[in-house]
Write an enzyme that holds these catalytic residues in place. Structure first.
Site, short mmCIF file in Angstrom:
data_model
loop_
_atom_site.label_atom_id
_atom_site.label_comp_id
_atom_site.label_asym_id
_atom_site.label_seq_id
_atom_site.Cartn_x
_atom_site.Cartn_y
_atom_site.Cartn_z
N GLU A 196 0.94 -1.44 0.47
CA GLU A 196 -0.08 -0.08 -0.34
C GLU A 196 0.37 1.28 -0.29
OE1 GLU A 196 -1.86 2.57 2.09
OE2 GLU A 196 -1.91 1.58 3.54
N CYS A 234 -2.68 8.27 3.86
CA CYS A 234 -1.76 7.81 2.47
C CYS A 234 -3.60 8.42 1.65
CB CYS A 234 -2.26 6.75 2.70
SG CYS A 234 -2.63 5.34 3.78
#
Lengths: 514, 514
Positions: B255, B294
């Site tokens: 990720e 994020c």
């Protein structure tokens, strides 16, 4: 000499000299040549992406399924021609060639039917919607949508038809156009299949063929493309660590080396139905396709107490097999496909010879010319410590009997020493032993088969890959997964959670459960 | 000074000097030190694999769920201490620290409940069984079984509690022990959480902690291990191309970077409910965790016609936010977590400054000392051709308004220019426009949110990751997928097709449908 062409950008094109030569496995003589040198592979991928992609995505699952059915029927209608080509190029006996050609048409037909079942949509919901907050109005719904790229399929030499058919069927049904790159050495059948399809008419950009070296293909990949590869672990690693694959996090599915095992349970009596099933499976896998199946049994675990009897029976069966004129019914072992395969396998055999406690060689001298290797059987009594046997796949008509204690724990440990495989099989009518071995082996495999007396006459052995069940395996086997019905489509899809007003989502996605 | 220790092999251990220093984001002064130098990480992994693995696999989903619930409760019971530590180490305001700490306990509780739902088994069937041959007796059944390795979790600096909690919850429920490696710079909270768990008692080998540099950890991975990583794309590539990861085909979930977008529809009137939702989401993501999420919105697509009004409203809202004493309620923007983050972000801001057509800086001078960066807003009228904006994630309280035509095609093309993201959001009450943009964006994202008038007061914005929905994204975002309820467990499982006698399989696997 036959000139193979590539089908790129909707055109049949040839690369520049020098050409690669394709030889006959039986005569060793050149039968075709091809080159991909100088072809614009970036443009070829862009054509598939920009022309084939939108066409496929606009088609429903039903329509994609109909396309697959049609592709399968064309193969079947030209079966004899393709079998003859397979004999000429790969040296396959009729039986071995049929296994490949029928595997291709069968898998396309299977996914054709699955398309009908998936219905009129163009993408799939994944599970019901779920509420996000307190109000039932605000929900999230997972969907599977086709990636907006090309699926690059790099296939192995041993299945020129089926290898292409199985990857393509899944990708096209998912809604992603394909660029197929067969192994150059056996590309004659593959190229002819695509030619037949093109003659019958296929939607533009949906199928491309690169008949020869991959050149700089991977340098032109985009962020929505995927790569699926079948072949050696070494080549798999090269693909996975390609700078563009890493930079764009391109999904790569790898199906590689595998030291598949067959484990005979200590309860199985020599001569029983379960024993016959075990023997059938082992001998079939040693001889079919000359052992050049990624799923073939390489290691045969046999309890010490019955190893002499097993060895004797195996030798007796193997002696009924013969090399020779591949057009004769009596010939049941084909030559290997290429000279380099022959070299590799003879090298592997020498290693096994050095490591083994006993060995047997089929007494028939190898025919000449052609890339023949006689069936070989080895035996080791060193179990988990046997050198080479658990490390290296010798990809020919070769198997090693590994004696073991008969305990479930030992069986699991020895098989797992192979580092992860595509498929293994066990043979037993002891429920407790069977359960222990099967569940112990499961994390190390993509597929397992349990042979027992009630099913001794069923199935086609662990070596046959069926479209409804997953094909792949962890670790040394590459860590990939193909087929398995709708499961295989996952690789070509992006899963996306869509959050919003339930009524709005229902309108655009179809029924969204509350 | 506080000495952080690692929890390996069931012991709290420290590495050799020299130590790494951990600083306070508010004062810039050292508050802790740690070292992993010389620790036997191979032995640590073996302990998790050999002691923790069998324990977990013997526990039912219900029991694993109960363990997760207990872990979550311990975090919640020590919430205030952890929030205080988060303030001391990362400089988080109370609100930002709560977001992290409650995210951890909430996710553990969610997966605890899921364990109860999955029931008393230790593995899961995947779909019904399917017949293989003509006889209904011979069937294949797919199962999901836990991998027999360790899950190595390498987490990001911005969520020291939640980052560990979300990966661990999924892995432990799947039946795979974890070794957690937090980012060294913010490991104080993580280490304290594991200490609290250890004080309360956890089964041996199930949870390990590496509080500092990863050293040679990856060199000791085995074929059944997995790695899940959250952080920069560059580090992700290093992990994916690590020789041992490649050699053993170890699954890696990444990720990484993401240029998440918020797209305002051309139908949305300034001041409407849908407009307010858009504005709330954008401003929340710019200020919460100082933009160090994020999932935070980096690109704000606004139709040319309303860009001046949007800019004015955004500036007005941003001006109500303040930096300052993080213990004060009036402080709503935290400092960045580290000096190197501050450096990187100031560098990114300079690039945006050079590329932008307009910019705004929060008028408040940055407090001193500490790693502060004032909220910044940029604007570009170059759309898809804007340099830097679509390539580089500036991981702070920074966002860029990108003007666009308002057309669905343009919106999709500009957002997709980001190369694949974790989440984007659209705001519109026009069903046709919304459907087109949403389905166009779906293949480029792991999650999407559609804001509209009926749900304007719902949800927590696209920036909040919820355990029931997948988190991850294709391309630049790493190509990974986490969470999503039971979907997330897939990464820690091997799927295996088991073929055999239906009655036998039913006995060992539970109910197998015909």
């Amino acid at each position: 000499m036959r000139q193979l062409k590539s089908y790129l950008g909707g055109q049949w094109v040839s690369g520049e000299a020098p050409m690669s030569t394709i030889t006959s496995a039986v005569t060793g003589e050149a039968i075709a040549e091809t080159s991909t040198r100088g072809l614009d592979l970036g443009a070829a991928l862009a054509h598939a992406r920009d022309v084939g992609g939108p066409t496929l995505r606009a088609m429903s699952f039903v329509e994609r399924g109909e396309l697959l059915k049609r592709l399968g029927k064309i193969i079947h209608a030209n079966r004899d021609e393709l079998i003859a080509l397979s004999a000429e190029n790969s040296g396959n006996t009729r039986g071995d060639a049929k296994f490949d050609v029928d595997g291709a048409s069968g898998t396309l037909a299977y996914y054709g039917s699955l398309g009908k079942r998936l219905g009129e949509g163009t993408f799939l919901l994944d599970g019901p919607s779920e509420p996000i907050g307190r109000a039932p109005r605000f929900v999230g719904q997972h969907v599977f949508v086709p990636r907006r790229g090309v699926a690059v399929h790099i296939n192995a030499f041993n299945f020129p038809a089926w290898g292409m058919g199985e990857k393509m069927a899944v990708s096209l049904l998912a809604g992603v156009p394909v660029l197929e790159k067969p192994a150059t050495a056996t590309a004659v059948v593959t190229a002819r299949v695509v030619e037949l399809w093109d003659e019958a008419g296929i939607p533009a950009g949906v199928i491309s063929l690169l008949a020869g070296s991959a050149g700089d293909l991977l340098d032109h990949l985009g962020a929505q493309d995927v790569v699926a590869f079948t072949g050696s672990g070494d080549t798999g690693r090269i693909i996975k660590s390609h700078p563009r694959v890493l930079a764009l996090n391109i999904p790569v599915n790898i199906e590689a080396d595998s030291l598949n095992a067959a484990v005979l349970g200590p309860d199985v009596e020599v001569g029983s139905d379960t024993f016959q099933m075990f023997l059938n499976d082992v001998i079939r896998d040693m001889t079919q396709k000359a052992g050049q199946k990624c799923t073939a049994i390489r290691r045969v675990l046999v309890p010490e107490s019955s190893v002499d009897a097993v060895w004797e029976e195996m030798v007796e069966r193997l002696q009924t097999h013969a090399m020779g004129d591949i057009s004769e019914r009596s010939t049941t072992v084909s030559p290997l496909s290429t000279a380099s395969q022959q070299r590799d396998i003879l090298g592997g055999i020498a290693e096994l010879e050095a490591a083994a406690d006993a060995s047997w060689t089929h007494p028939q001298p190898c025919p000449e010319p052609g890339f023949w290797v006689a069936p070989r059987l080895f035996r080791t009594d060193k179990g988990i410590d046997a050198p080479f046997v658990h490390e290296h796949e010798v990809f020919g008509p070769v198997s090693t009997v590994v004696t073991y204690s008969g305990s479930a724990d030992d069986a699991v440990a020895i098989v797992a020493k192979g580092g992860g495989g595509l498929v293994s099989s066990i043979y037993s009518d002891d429920r407790t032993w069977g359960a222990e071995v099967l569940l112990g082996l499961a994390p190390w495999h993509g597929r397992l088969q349990w042979g027992s007396k009630k099913v001794y006459d069923q199935g086609v052995g662990p070596g046959t890959v069926l479209p409804g069940f997953v094909h792949g395996g962890p670790g040394k086997a590459g860590g990939g997964e193909e087929l398995g019905g709708v499961r295989g489509l996952r690789f070509y899809w992006q899963r996306t959670a869509i959050q919003g007003d339930r009524a709005l989502l229902e309108k655009i996605l179809g029924k969204v459960e509350a």
